[in-house]
Motif scaffolding. Structure first.
Motif, PDB file in Angstrom:
ATOM      1  N   VAL A 217      44.777  55.542  40.175  1.00 44.13           N
ATOM      2  CA  VAL A 217      45.114  54.146  39.907  1.00 44.13           C
ATOM      3  C   VAL A 217      44.369  53.675  38.658  1.00 44.13           C
ATOM      4  N   ALA A 218      43.110  54.067  38.534  1.00 45.99           N
ATOM      5  CA  ALA A 218      42.292  53.633  37.398  1.00 45.99           C
ATOM      6  C   ALA A 218      42.816  54.166  36.070  1.00 45.99           C
ATOM      7  N   ASN A 219      43.329  55.410  36.063  1.00 48.53           N
ATOM      8  CA  ASN A 219      43.809  55.977  34.794  1.00 48.53           C
ATOM      9  C   ASN A 219      45.285  55.704  34.526  1.00 48.53           C
ATOM     10  N   GLY A 220      45.926  54.948  35.430  1.00 47.15           N
ATOM     11  CA  GLY A 220      47.313  54.564  35.215  1.00 47.15           C
ATOM     12  C   GLY A 220      48.337  55.559  35.705  1.00 47.15           C
ATOM     13  N   SER A 221      47.894  56.656  36.321  1.00 47.44           N
ATOM     14  CA  SER A 221      48.844  57.646  36.831  1.00 47.44           C
ATOM     15  C   SER A 221      49.631  57.115  38.022  1.00 47.44           C
ATOM     16  N   PHE A 222      48.976  56.293  38.850  1.00 42.37           N
ATOM     17  CA  PHE A 222      49.617  55.698  40.013  1.00 42.37           C
ATOM     18  C   PHE A 222      49.772  54.197  39.793  1.00 42.37           C
ATOM     19  N   LEU A 223      50.924  53.672  40.192  1.00 42.45           N
ATOM     20  CA  LEU A 223      51.143  52.232  40.180  1.00 42.45           C
ATOM     21  C   LEU A 223      50.548  51.607  41.435  1.00 42.45           C
ATOM     22  N   TRP A 224      50.036  50.385  41.291  1.00 40.19           N
ATOM     23  CA  TRP A 224      49.501  49.645  42.438  1.00 40.19           C
ATOM     24  C   TRP A 224      49.775  48.174  42.218  1.00 40.19           C
ATOM     25  N   GLU A 225      50.260  47.517  43.257  1.00 40.37           N
ATOM     26  CA  GLU A 225      50.622  46.114  43.126  1.00 40.37           C
ATOM     27  C   GLU A 225      49.969  45.277  44.214  1.00 40.37           C
ATOM     28  N   VAL A 226      49.283  44.231  43.799  1.00 41.88           N
ATOM     29  CA  VAL A 226      48.820  43.191  44.715  1.00 41.88           C
ATOM     30  C   VAL A 226      49.782  42.024  44.555  1.00 41.88           C
ATOM     31  N   SER A 227      50.576  41.785  45.574  1.00 43.49           N
ATOM     32  CA  SER A 227      51.635  40.782  45.446  1.00 43.49           C
ATOM     33  C   SER A 227      51.179  39.386  45.834  1.00 43.49           C
ATOM     34  N   ARG A 228      50.140  39.312  46.686  1.00 41.85           N
ATOM     35  CA  ARG A 228      49.672  38.001  47.124  1.00 41.85           C
ATOM     36  C   ARG A 228      48.161  38.030  47.289  1.00 41.85           C
ATOM     37  N   SER A 229      47.500  36.954  46.854  1.00 42.23           N
ATOM     38  CA  SER A 229      46.067  36.825  47.073  1.00 42.23           C
ATOM     39  C   SER A 229      45.761  35.415  47.565  1.00 42.23           C
ATOM     40  N   TYR A 230      44.713  35.302  48.367  1.00 37.99           N
ATOM     41  CA  TYR A 230      44.357  34.043  49.014  1.00 37.99           C
ATOM     42  C   TYR A 230      42.842  33.871  48.991  1.00 37.99           C
ATOM     43  N   PRO A 231      42.358  32.683  48.687  1.00 36.96           N
ATOM     44  CA  PRO A 231      40.926  32.423  48.905  1.00 36.96           C
ATOM     45  C   PRO A 231      40.598  32.657  50.374  1.00 36.96           C
ATOM     46  N   PHE A 232      39.403  33.142  50.632  1.00 39.93           N
ATOM     47  CA  PHE A 232      38.980  33.447  51.999  1.00 39.93           C
ATOM     48  C   PHE A 232      39.215  32.266  52.940  1.00 39.93           C
ATOM     49  N   GLU A 233      39.017  31.053  52.429  1.00 42.75           N
ATOM     50  CA  GLU A 233      39.194  29.852  53.255  1.00 42.75           C
ATOM     51  C   GLU A 233      40.635  29.667  53.705  1.00 42.75           C
ATOM     52  N   GLN A 234      41.587  30.337  53.054  1.00 41.76           N
ATOM     53  CA  GLN A 234      43.000  30.242  53.427  1.00 41.76           C
ATOM     54  C   GLN A 234      43.470  31.470  54.212  1.00 41.76           C
ATOM     55  N   ALA A 235      42.557  32.075  54.949  1.00 41.32           N
ATOM     56  CA  ALA A 235      42.886  33.289  55.701  1.00 41.32           C
ATOM     57  C   ALA A 235      44.005  33.063  56.713  1.00 41.32           C
ATOM     58  N   THR A 236      44.066  31.865  57.316  1.00 38.31           N
ATOM     59  CA  THR A 236      45.127  31.625  58.297  1.00 38.31           C
ATOM     60  C   THR A 236      46.502  31.730  57.643  1.00 38.31           C
ATOM     61  N   GLN A 237      46.651  31.201  56.432  1.00 38.95           N
ATOM     62  CA  GLN A 237      47.926  31.312  55.721  1.00 38.95           C
ATOM     63  C   GLN A 237      48.237  32.766  55.397  1.00 38.95           C
ATOM     64  N   ALA A 238      47.215  33.517  55.005  1.00 39.14           N
ATOM     65  CA  ALA A 238      47.409  34.933  54.677  1.00 39.14           C
ATOM     66  C   ALA A 238      47.904  35.710  55.892  1.00 39.14           C
TER      67      ALA A 238
END
Length: 305
Positions: free
Chosen positions: A266-287
């Motif tokens: 992942v670091a050298n770009g050989s593998f693709l990786w996607e984070v589609s959603r992120s949430y502040p810890f305080e919004q864990a219920t929504q996550a």
């Protein structure tokens, strides 16, 4: 090594249910044991199993329970004589009971250094998917063709790319909106749902050598039974009771070499990786709500200031 006390805010649930059962508690961490590192968490991946443990569909620990299996962060205290680990190091890895917390204690044996070019979101969401995907392919063994059900999530994304790297022909299922994503990873994409077995046979007329189910639904079960050769490997990581005992549960085997292998790619770009959603810890219920309500492409991540 430092020996000062430290507080951690931890996500817990004292009963089973929807996200309203989640709450934050403050806990004073005990003195750090030998061979352990104390990590200030910067990001922690959320997996479907976390939400299913919350609801009680999958019961893994006594109540009250805490959550999370992967993280990235900074070492703030360490109890070891190993010279290649020190306070201030950026690290990622697997947790030691939970990772959805501001500060966690983990075995040094679970750590790898975070590459500088990996952002926190990526680093904090890799460990579980990487080691699970490697476990799947180790369990399957040598194979020429692989069917992956529900492949657009984190584990599926890495499994597709590892399999393609090994020269395996991969057919993968996902929703209509994730077909192009699967193709980009190198799989032949197929829309899941009613009529799946017929669509698979049209695309891959010969039986598959193996299948792995990441969704746990009946369409996937029946499609595997109809599409995999006699004696072929059929596995599941869904953690659900399936209608056929011929499909065997695969449980992750923690392995730092396997984790480092994927992190490097992942670091050298050989593998693709996607984070589609992120949430502040305080919004864990929504996550957690969002995890329960639909498939995520790539990963969802909690972030910590």
């Amino acid at each position: 090594m430092r020996t000062s006390t430290m507080q951690s805010k931890i996500l817990v649930a004292s009963e089973y249910g929807q996200s309203h059962v989640l709450e934050f508690i403050e806990r004073t961490l005990p003195a750090l044991a030998e061979g352990m590192a104390r990590i200030e968490v910067k990001a922690a991946g959320i997996n479907p199993i976390d939400a299913r443990r919350m609801t009680g569909e999958f019961k893994h620990a006594d109540l009250p329970q805490s959550f999370g299996t992967e993280y990235a962060g900074v070492i703030v205290e360490i109890n070891t004589t190993q010279p290649h680990w020190k306070v201030g190091d950026a690290v990622l890895g697997s947790g030691y009971g939970f990772t959805h917390a501001t500060v966690i204690d983990v075995p040094i044996a679970n750590l790898v250094h975070k590459p500088e070019n990996l952002d926190w979101l990526t680093a904090g969401s890799l460990a579980g998917a990487a080691q699970t995907a490697m476990t799947i392919l180790d369990e399957i063994g040598p194979t020429q063709s692989l069917l992956i059900h529900g492949a657009s999530g984190g584990v599926g994304s890495i499994t597709v790319q590892l399999a393609k790297e090994r020269g395996i022909n991969v057919v993968a299922t996902a929703s209509e909106k994730n077909q192009n994503y699967l193709a980009k990873l190198g799989a032949t994409p197929v829309v899941y749902g009613a009529g799946l077995t017929e669509r698979l046979k049209a695309i891959h007329p010969t039986p598959f050598d193996a299948s792995i189910d990441m969704s746990g639904n009946e369409d996937a079960t029946q499609a595997s039974l109809a599409s995999v050769k006699k004696g072929g490997f059929m596995g599941t990581i869904a953690g659900r009771k399936l209608s056929s005992a011929s499909i065997h549960a695969v449980w992750v085997k923690r392995n730092l070499h396997n984790l480092q292998y994927v992190v490097d790619r992942v670091a050298n770009g050989s593998f693709l990786w996607e984070v589609s959603r992120s949430y502040p810890f305080e919004q864990a219920t929504q996550a957690y709500d969002d995890i329960l309500n639909g498939h995520t492409r790539g990963k969802s991540v909690l972030t910590f200031d």
